[in-house]
Design a protein around this motif. Sequence first.
Motif, PDB file in Angstrom:
ATOM      1  N   ILE A 151       0.723  -1.026  -0.050  1.00 36.76           N
ATOM      2  CA  ILE A 151       0.065  -0.217   0.058  1.00 36.76           C
ATOM      3  C   ILE A 151       0.799   1.285   0.099  1.00 36.76           C
ATOM      4  O   ILE A 151       0.583   2.177  -0.779  1.00 36.76           O
ATOM      5  CB  ILE A 151      -0.975  -0.020   1.138  1.00 36.76           C
ATOM      6  N   ASP A 152       1.920   1.272   0.979  1.00 30.34           N
ATOM      7  CA  ASP A 152       2.954   2.383   0.663  1.00 30.34           C
ATOM      8  C   ASP A 152       3.539   2.555  -0.569  1.00 30.34           C
ATOM      9  O   ASP A 152       3.545   3.551  -1.058  1.00 30.34           O
ATOM     10  CB  ASP A 152       4.077   2.319   1.909  1.00 30.34           C
ATOM     11  N   ALA A 153       3.874   1.366  -1.255  1.00 30.21           N
ATOM     12  CA  ALA A 153       4.456   1.508  -2.523  1.00 30.21           C
ATOM     13  C   ALA A 153       3.541   2.083  -3.639  1.00 30.21           C
ATOM     14  O   ALA A 153       3.908   3.081  -4.413  1.00 30.21           O
ATOM     15  CB  ALA A 153       4.663   0.284  -3.168  1.00 30.21           C
ATOM     16  N   VAL A 154       2.222   1.815  -3.769  1.00 27.20           N
ATOM     17  CA  VAL A 154       1.207   2.622  -4.541  1.00 27.20           C
ATOM     18  C   VAL A 154       1.185   3.935  -4.038  1.00 27.20           C
ATOM     19  O   VAL A 154       1.173   5.043  -4.783  1.00 27.20           O
ATOM     20  CB  VAL A 154      -0.216   2.000  -4.184  1.00 27.20           C
ATOM     21  N   ARG A 155       1.189   4.326  -2.647  1.00 24.75           N
ATOM     22  CA  ARG A 155       0.706   5.792  -2.368  1.00 24.75           C
ATOM     23  C   ARG A 155       2.099   6.604  -2.476  1.00 24.75           C
ATOM     24  O   ARG A 155       2.042   7.723  -2.519  1.00 24.75           O
ATOM     25  CB  ARG A 155       0.253   5.564  -0.746  1.00 24.75           C
ATOM     26  N   GLY A 160       4.220   8.290  -8.373  1.00 24.38           N
ATOM     27  CA  GLY A 160       4.734   8.769 -10.068  1.00 24.38           C
ATOM     28  C   GLY A 160       4.200   8.363 -11.156  1.00 24.38           C
ATOM     29  O   GLY A 160       3.809   8.683 -12.300  1.00 24.38           O
ATOM     30  N   ASP A 161       3.479   7.015 -10.909  1.00 20.23           N
ATOM     31  CA  ASP A 161       2.789   6.170 -11.640  1.00 20.23           C
ATOM     32  C   ASP A 161       1.324   6.070 -11.613  1.00 20.23           C
ATOM     33  O   ASP A 161       0.934   6.316 -10.478  1.00 20.23           O
ATOM     34  CB  ASP A 161       3.412   4.860 -11.914  1.00 20.23           C
ATOM     35  N   THR A 162       0.550   5.627 -12.753  1.00 18.31           N
ATOM     36  CA  THR A 162      -0.604   5.193 -12.211  1.00 18.31           C
ATOM     37  C   THR A 162      -1.023   3.564 -12.762  1.00 18.31           C
ATOM     38  O   THR A 162      -0.144   3.442 -13.698  1.00 18.31           O
ATOM     39  CB  THR A 162      -1.616   6.093 -13.080  1.00 18.31           C
TER      40      THR A 162
ATOM     41  N   ILE B  38       5.907  12.304 -18.101  1.00 25.48           N
ATOM     42  CA  ILE B  38       5.115  11.798 -17.222  1.00 25.48           C
ATOM     43  C   ILE B  38       4.566  13.087 -16.506  1.00 25.48           C
ATOM     44  O   ILE B  38       3.134  13.227 -16.362  1.00 25.48           O
ATOM     45  CB  ILE B  38       5.614  11.104 -15.994  1.00 25.48           C
ATOM     46  N   LEU B  39       5.064  14.366 -16.261  1.00 26.20           N
ATOM     47  CA  LEU B  39       4.707  15.490 -15.688  1.00 26.20           C
ATOM     48  C   LEU B  39       3.417  16.073 -16.571  1.00 26.20           C
ATOM     49  O   LEU B  39       2.510  16.741 -16.273  1.00 26.20           O
ATOM     50  CB  LEU B  39       5.563  16.279 -15.417  1.00 26.20           C
ATOM     51  N   VAL B 323       9.330  11.050 -10.287  1.00 26.99           N
ATOM     52  CA  VAL B 323       8.043  11.592 -10.186  1.00 26.99           C
ATOM     53  C   VAL B 323       7.642  11.338  -8.729  1.00 26.99           C
ATOM     54  O   VAL B 323       6.818  12.192  -7.969  1.00 26.99           O
ATOM     55  CB  VAL B 323       7.364  11.397 -11.246  1.00 26.99           C
ATOM     56  N   SER B 324       7.838   9.850  -8.205  1.00 27.69           N
ATOM     57  CA  SER B 324       7.307   9.670  -7.040  1.00 27.69           C
ATOM     58  C   SER B 324       8.059  10.566  -5.857  1.00 27.69           C
ATOM     59  O   SER B 324       7.476  10.836  -4.997  1.00 27.69           O
ATOM     60  CB  SER B 324       7.650   8.299  -6.647  1.00 27.69           C
TER      61      SER B 324
END
Lengths: 435, 435
Positions: A151-155, A160-162, B38-39, B323-324
């Motif tokens: 969950i931390d990795a996603v957040r 920077g990714d979706t 990405i931005l 970006v993250s």
Amino acid sequence: MAGAAAGERQSSTAAEASSPLRVAVLGFGTVGQSVVRILTERTELASELALVAIFNRNVARKRADWVAPSVTWTDDAAAVLTAKPDVIVETVGGVELPYGWVSAALAQGISVVTANKLLLAAHAPELLALAAASGARLRFEAAVAGGVPIIDAVRTGLAGDTFTRVVGILNGTCNYILSRMTGGDSMSDALGEAQRLGFAEADPTSDVDGHDAAAKLAVLVGVAFKRYIRTSEISTGSIRRIDAIDFRYAKRLGGTIRQISMAECDASGAVRAFVGPALVPDSSNYARNTGPQNLVTLTGRFGGNTTFSGQGAGGYPTAVAVVSDLVALARQTRSGAEPAWTPTSVSAAPMRPYYIRFSVKDRPGILASITVALARHGINVDAVLQESGFPKDHLPFVVTVEPCEATALAGAMREIDAEDFHAEPVLVMPVLPGE
Amino acid sequence: MAGAAAGERQSSTAAEASSPLRVAVLGFGTVGQSVVRILTERTELASELALVAIFNRNVARKRADWVAPSVTWTDDAAAVLTAKPDVIVETVGGVELPYGWVSAALAQGISVVTANKLLLAAHAPELLALAAASGARLRFEAAVAGGVPIIDAVRTGLAGDTFTRVVGILNGTCNYILSRMTGGDSMSDALGEAQRLGFAEADPTSDVDGHDAAAKLAVLVGVAFKRYIRTSEISTGSIRRIDAIDFRYAKRLGGTIRQISMAECDASGAVRAFVGPALVPDSSNYARNTGPQNLVTLTGRFGGNTTFSGQGAGGYPTAVAVVSDLVALARQTRSGAEPAWTPTSVSAAPMRPYYIRFSVKDRPGILASITVALARHGINVDAVLQESGFPKDHLPFVVTVEPCEATALAGAMREIDAEDFHAEPVLVMPVLPGE
């Protein structure tokens, strides 16, 4: 005014730095106890996190002498909230009771860390709305894949990714059973063994029929896609139907069988989801994930696949996730900067077994001089291997040795290197353990 | 006074919410361009991150028409800092030039996101001290293992734990070469192929001799153990010495060979470190990690092993890490709360190939009726498999079909289930792709 405001902020920061987050733990079972153990043993966290209360039903029989005497033990959950901790940790389980406590806490601005996937799968939208309204925080790293910080990795780590897709092995019990079946066990033997080892409940329905994994998948869909789906709408298949013959066919198809949870979200926001047995190629991370381990692969629009694996359950791994959430809450009001790195000299490689490959001009006594040199440096030989079919004047063979210091081995190798039987320099490599 | 202070903080929060972080990108090569892509494409980030400037030498030849016209293009790095962005992204590479820019930025309170492992390995203590003094932030998720969010995992997702060990495959070039050699290629063929595919430099010294991985390991040691070690003190071995015969021996030992980076830190703070070829068991994640993928396993005192794998290099994966970091800097001054989850209905499983296992009372025409029913629902058969040695009245066989909608398949299966030839219910499983 700018100066005054800056002054205000500064003094407020200083106050925060001196007062740790006051934490109440609800539930003193396996996970709750492990959380308290980590908070107790990691004394360096005391400046950020202070345990103030532990709630459990019939708390008297739970009281533990290794917990600091300053901690309040109670079986009155309402009193815990009345004492206004900064954060409650909910490890009780179930849905309706925790929902009452968690929603009351969030409504009062008390942050919540929970390991409760069923609570989130049932009530996440209401809970997130309560948190947003009061400014409290709701964190739940432990609710999915235990100690694996997905969950931390996603957040954060992959923020920077979706994401278009999440696929995982979210139920360690099923993965253990199917791993055993790959090795030839019957379903009933594998399930019995899982129950004996404590991986599976007496009633394994929630695991084998996919309900447990479906609740976790619903939470992952929330985190990865910001979509709330009802667990009951996820199409689930049971692994009960899998038979030995399916592993034979799977093998012919170059794969094996795992309980897989997968969800996709397209650009329109439509979500597809599935939980159940699936055929996975032997070359995939899913096939390689054996035993009760969890594994999750996130597919990002920009970064492609990233995979996370580790302990999906168990007191300490789950408690690490809970404490990580607590640390994040504590540091949210602090600088959160990377701490300084202490300058440190490097010793040689960690103690390991070693692989030593010689290529020699063969003659009697070579192995003797090698083993004598190793023994002189206290190094035990584990095995000697020699492949056939090589010429006598350029003969490769391998000596493996038991774990030893790199410096001791280097000493032995200096003596061995000085011998005149080498056809080429010796190759030395450490041997890593399996996982 | 408390009221006034709260008011100050509120208005300051509101101001922050309306003004995105102003970002300057130094270096418009593969990574820098991917960051800007990405931005540009993730328009939802515009409220948090605003690209204001791009620096590159001879910037005229780099100017790209897909970048917003508001962005300043410059070949004057000093001017970028003079314009006081909130954060600079350093993707130039090298050590001394970036050190000048990054230290100047941090000294002025400008935060820095860098992908530069060599810069950190050489100067992390000074840079972290500058950041601590000015309150600026230094983030570097992209510096190790590209798109794999390992640094964030240590700092946040696993912050509840402390680490004793980090082992990884940090150099994709070596991993690609050794993976090819496992398949029988010679070192020179594998290296040539890596160069042809762009994984390896014309001069592969830094990769194959372990210097690249050693710099990354030094950064991981900093993050995981809060210890700074000199890259030059890390014992490194070259993979150049590995021969085909070593793979044969490795196989007999139940393993294969990988370039491994490993470090341990004991309770006294002493650090051991090693980079070079190592024998890894076939059952380990290291052996299974093939091609240019990176993989890192962290061993926590409480949570045990957690493993992360993914793209270790490449423009987009590395840019996702950058970006993250930018998103983390932007959200540091915001609430950072979990966003609301939009209620969403679930469609059936994603489109997949399927494995369909029948157990039938055999008679002519069974396969025909199955394939006709599948075709009627637009589903193409991929293969039919039948193991020998089963009785005619309980004969298992498998049909695999090409990717199809779960609903189409369910329609076909309803018709097939109604047939009278089944000895037991049909088992249907999706087939997952390899990774």
